[in-house]
Scaffold this active site. Structure first.
Site, PDB file in Angstrom:
ATOM      1  N   ASP A 127       0.795  -1.226   0.000  1.00  0.00           N
ATOM      2  CA  ASP A 127       0.000   0.000   0.000  1.00  0.00           C
ATOM      3  C   ASP A 127       0.826   1.274   0.000  1.00  0.00           C
ATOM      4  O   ASP A 127       0.567   2.197  -0.769  1.00  0.00           O
ATOM      5  CB  ASP A 127      -0.846  -0.018   1.280  1.00  0.00           C
ATOM      6  CG  ASP A 127      -2.312   0.000   0.954  1.00  0.00           C
ATOM      7  OD1 ASP A 127      -2.683  -0.647  -0.057  1.00  0.00           O
ATOM      8  OD2 ASP A 127      -3.061   0.663   1.696  1.00  0.00           O
ATOM      9  N   ALA A 160       3.897   1.773  -0.895  1.00  0.00           N
ATOM     10  CA  ALA A 160       4.652   1.958  -2.133  1.00  0.00           C
ATOM     11  C   ALA A 160       3.746   2.510  -3.229  1.00  0.00           C
ATOM     12  O   ALA A 160       4.091   3.485  -3.900  1.00  0.00           O
ATOM     13  CB  ALA A 160       5.281   0.645  -2.559  1.00  0.00           C
ATOM     14  N   HIS A 211       4.383  11.538  15.224  1.00  0.00           N
ATOM     15  CA  HIS A 211       4.085  12.777  14.495  1.00  0.00           C
ATOM     16  C   HIS A 211       3.892  13.976  15.434  1.00  0.00           C
ATOM     17  O   HIS A 211       4.482  15.034  15.247  1.00  0.00           O
ATOM     18  CB  HIS A 211       2.813  12.624  13.651  1.00  0.00           C
ATOM     19  CG  HIS A 211       2.849  11.456  12.700  1.00  0.00           C
ATOM     20  ND1 HIS A 211       3.994  10.979  12.138  1.00  0.00           N
ATOM     21  CD2 HIS A 211       1.859  10.674  12.198  1.00  0.00           C
ATOM     22  CE1 HIS A 211       3.714   9.954  11.337  1.00  0.00           C
ATOM     23  NE2 HIS A 211       2.423   9.751  11.369  1.00  0.00           N
ATOM     24  N   GLN A 259      -2.646  21.259   8.045  1.00  0.00           N
ATOM     25  CA  GLN A 259      -3.486  20.755   6.960  1.00  0.00           C
ATOM     26  C   GLN A 259      -4.935  20.717   7.391  1.00  0.00           C
ATOM     27  O   GLN A 259      -5.187  20.617   8.588  1.00  0.00           O
ATOM     28  CB  GLN A 259      -3.031  19.347   6.535  1.00  0.00           C
ATOM     29  CG  GLN A 259      -3.210  18.303   7.644  1.00  0.00           C
ATOM     30  CD  GLN A 259      -2.549  16.973   7.346  1.00  0.00           C
ATOM     31  OE1 GLN A 259      -1.515  16.910   6.701  1.00  0.00           O
ATOM     32  NE2 GLN A 259      -3.162  15.895   7.811  1.00  0.00           N
ATOM     33  N   TYR A 307      -1.987  32.057  11.156  1.00  0.00           N
ATOM     34  CA  TYR A 307      -2.761  33.250  11.475  1.00  0.00           C
ATOM     35  C   TYR A 307      -2.671  33.544  12.955  1.00  0.00           C
ATOM     36  O   TYR A 307      -2.359  32.680  13.770  1.00  0.00           O
ATOM     37  CB  TYR A 307      -4.208  33.156  10.986  1.00  0.00           C
ATOM     38  CG  TYR A 307      -5.046  32.034  11.536  1.00  0.00           C
ATOM     39  CD1 TYR A 307      -5.070  30.787  10.927  1.00  0.00           C
ATOM     40  CD2 TYR A 307      -5.849  32.234  12.658  1.00  0.00           C
ATOM     41  CE1 TYR A 307      -5.862  29.765  11.419  1.00  0.00           C
ATOM     42  CE2 TYR A 307      -6.651  31.217  13.155  1.00  0.00           C
ATOM     43  CZ  TYR A 307      -6.644  29.979  12.525  1.00  0.00           C
ATOM     44  OH  TYR A 307      -7.420  28.966  13.022  1.00  0.00           O
ATOM     45  N   LEU A 334      -2.361  34.681   7.186  1.00  0.00           N
ATOM     46  CA  LEU A 334      -1.501  34.293   6.066  1.00  0.00           C
ATOM     47  C   LEU A 334      -1.934  32.899   5.611  1.00  0.00           C
ATOM     48  O   LEU A 334      -1.475  31.873   6.126  1.00  0.00           O
ATOM     49  CB  LEU A 334      -0.035  34.267   6.518  1.00  0.00           C
ATOM     50  CG  LEU A 334       0.995  33.730   5.537  1.00  0.00           C
ATOM     51  CD1 LEU A 334       1.038  34.575   4.276  1.00  0.00           C
ATOM     52  CD2 LEU A 334       2.369  33.695   6.164  1.00  0.00           C
ATOM     53  N   ARG A 383     -16.726  15.735  17.700  1.00  0.00           N
ATOM     54  CA  ARG A 383     -15.494  16.437  18.072  1.00  0.00           C
ATOM     55  C   ARG A 383     -14.613  15.600  19.010  1.00  0.00           C
ATOM     56  O   ARG A 383     -13.607  16.064  19.495  1.00  0.00           O
ATOM     57  CB  ARG A 383     -15.821  17.768  18.758  1.00  0.00           C
ATOM     58  CG  ARG A 383     -16.288  18.864  17.815  1.00  0.00           C
ATOM     59  CD  ARG A 383     -16.359  20.199  18.527  1.00  0.00           C
ATOM     60  NE  ARG A 383     -15.049  20.698  18.911  1.00  0.00           N
ATOM     61  CZ  ARG A 383     -14.654  20.907  20.160  1.00  0.00           C
ATOM     62  NH1 ARG A 383     -15.460  20.631  21.176  1.00  0.00           N
ATOM     63  NH2 ARG A 383     -13.446  21.358  20.425  1.00  0.00           N
TER      64      ARG A 383
END
Ligand code: BG6
Length: 498
Positions: free
Chosen positions: A16, A18, A253, A386, A392, A413, A478
């Site tokens: 997957d 790759a 991450h 993302q 901002y 921005l 949420r």
């Protein structure tokens, strides 16, 4: 350069990762003419298949829709079956194939690059076979041949997470890998380090006096780093249940982002200077305990719009019916150094939530006195990773018009507005280029990894023993409501737009 020959081998070429990330990224680099002109790509996996079959698997995920580009790209690729991952035979075939390219291209400098897009169980066998058969200085069988040819090659390997399950297993893995390769040859990928806004953090912090001077416990009240995804774990339930959201997203991450937000200024932008600072800040973080986290697990939403959303985590056939694995987690970390003592850092992440979003929120302290009738809100610097990359700053301005009242607004921005023609590269694309160029800055070093596991291991062991039951939250929500209280109680002030 012209006198170098690069052979890039993707192991696990039929998998997957790759097909969805590695080949599309290589193709983007090829299309942008960034891929070295002599770079040859080899796809390698256990099964036998043709290069065309490999192309057919990956083409639906290619960004390049121009057929000619795709055709030219796949001409650079050849598929080699290596059979069993723990037998020398297939790796000798692979090495012969690499050598064939090297011979036909010539070139003074040779680079043998290997991307291990493989499950962790085969890391060590594959690394051992690579070292024995494909690492040019060490290929025992054909050593004579190489010696007589008098050439060497620089060899490097990318490995993918999970790097172990806890501190001990990760150390064992590290020991096994470092027994085979030098640190300079190992590239542990964390694709968040290749994202535009994550890379932006250092320049924002250390290139702007405006931010540099207020980046401390005197001015900052709280930091919240968030990751949300609007889909569940369906199809990956087996993998996910043995890991959970903390191992899947938080320990790697989100902690990497935290390092870049919190570390001291490195002496230079050199890989070792940056990685030294990341390790230092991690060392100041206390290990987590059960009280430092709020956990959640999603349930199916009968009113959900998609089939997926009607299913809860435990409806996944790969997940045990009584699983206590968290699909949502919010953790509070304390950094006990002079810059951050007393400033809570929250990292929270969840699957099957209301939206896709990753962002960093730096909330500043209240202004000492508000002469505007308590209308002034806290300043907040938001870095949206993302989607729709943006930086901002929430700030108070005079409400436009005749009145003289404070109102919250934004210095904004948004990247797609400011840099309209810019096509931001995918994180994998950027990191693969770094790998080809031999830049380790955005890859994780052994000691950094060990520190990350030290922080999470005591908590993970308790959770593995079932010490905390996650709170249920519906798919598409949420997440866990009590996480908001947890964050609020530590001093974060929620505003309407959060
Ligand atoms: C991966 C996790 O590392 O990161 C996945 O294993 C997650 O569970 C993914 O979906 C998120 O990456 P991105 O780039 O889509 O935000």
């Amino acid at each position: 350069s012209k006198d170098s020959c690069v052979v890039f081998t993707v192991l696990g070429a039929s998998g997957d990762l790759a097909k969805k990330k590695i080949f599309p990224s290589l193709c983007n680099l090829f299309e942008k003419k960034i891929l070295p002109p002599t770079c040859q790509i080899i796809g390698c996996a256990r099964s036998s298949m043709t290069t065309q079959q490999l192309a057919d698997k990956s083409n639906p995920f290619m960004k390049a829709k121009n057929k000619d580009v795709l055709t030219e790209f796949w001409k650079r690729v050849s598929y080699v079956s290596c059979g069993a991952y723990d037998k020398a035979e297939g790796f000798i075939t692979l090495s012969d194939k690499i050598e064939e390219f090297e011979k036909s291209h010539g070139g003074e400098k040779r680079f043998r690059l290997f991307y291990l897009a493989l499950p962790p169980a085969v890391f060590i066998p594959v690394c051992t076979q690579l070292k024995n058969n494909c690492w040019i200085q060490s290929r025992s069988k054909s050593l004579e041949k190489f010696t007589s040819d008098r050439y060497t090659a620089e060899c490097r390997v990318i490995v993918e997470k999970p790097f172990g399950k806890d501190l001990e297993s990760s150390n064992q893995l590290s020991q096994a890998i470092t027994a085979l390769f030098n640190e300079q040859e190992i590239y542990r990928i964390d694709h968040y380090l290749g994202k535009e806004m994550v890379l932006n953090l250092m320049i924002l912090r250390f290139g702007n006096e405006l931010f540099r001077s207020v980046w401390n416990r005197e001015r900052i009240a709280c930091v919240v780093i968030t990751f949300k995804e609007p889909f569940g774990t369906y199809g990956r339930g087996g993998y996910f249940d043995t890991n959970g959201i903390i191992r899947d997203v938080m320990q790697n991450h989100l902690l990497q982002i935290l390092c870049l937000v919190a570390m001291e200024r490195p002496v230079s932008v050199h890989a070792s200077d940056i990685r030294d600072e990341k390790v230092k800040v991690l060392k100041f973080i206390r290990p987590l305990d059960l009280d430092d986290v709020v956990l959640g697990q999603y349930t199916g939403n009968p009113d959900g719009q998609t089939e997926d959303s009607k299913l809860g985590y435990r409806d996944d056939p790969g997940v045990p019916n009584d699983s206590k694995t968290a699909t949502y987690a919010c953790a509070k970390l304390n950094i006990d150094n002079d810059r951050w003592a007393g400033v809570p850092f929250f990292i929270k992440c969840g699957k099957a939530m209301n939206e896709r979003k990753a962002e960093i929120r730096i909330q500043f302290k209240d202004t000492p006195s508000d002469i505007f009738g308590s209308k002034c809100k806290r300043n907040e610097l938001v870095i949206r990773v993302q989607p729709d990359e943006a930086v901002y700053c929430k700030m108070n301005v005079k409400s436009p018009g005749m009145s003289f009242e404070a109102e919250e607004s934004e210095l904004n921005l948004t990247y797609h507005e400011r840099f309209q023609d810019m096509d931001l590269p995918d994180a994998y694309e950027r990191l693969i280029l770094d790998f080809i160029l031999g830049t380790q800055t955005n890859f994780v070093r052994t000691d950094e990894l060990a520190e990350a596991w030290r922080i999470f291991t005591p908590l993970l062991h308790k959770l593995d023993a079932g010490a905390k039951t996650p709170v249920e939250y519906p798919y598409g929500s949420r997440g866990v409501a009590s996480a908001d209280d947890f964050i609020r109680d530590s001093g974060f002030k929620f505003s309407g737009t959060y």
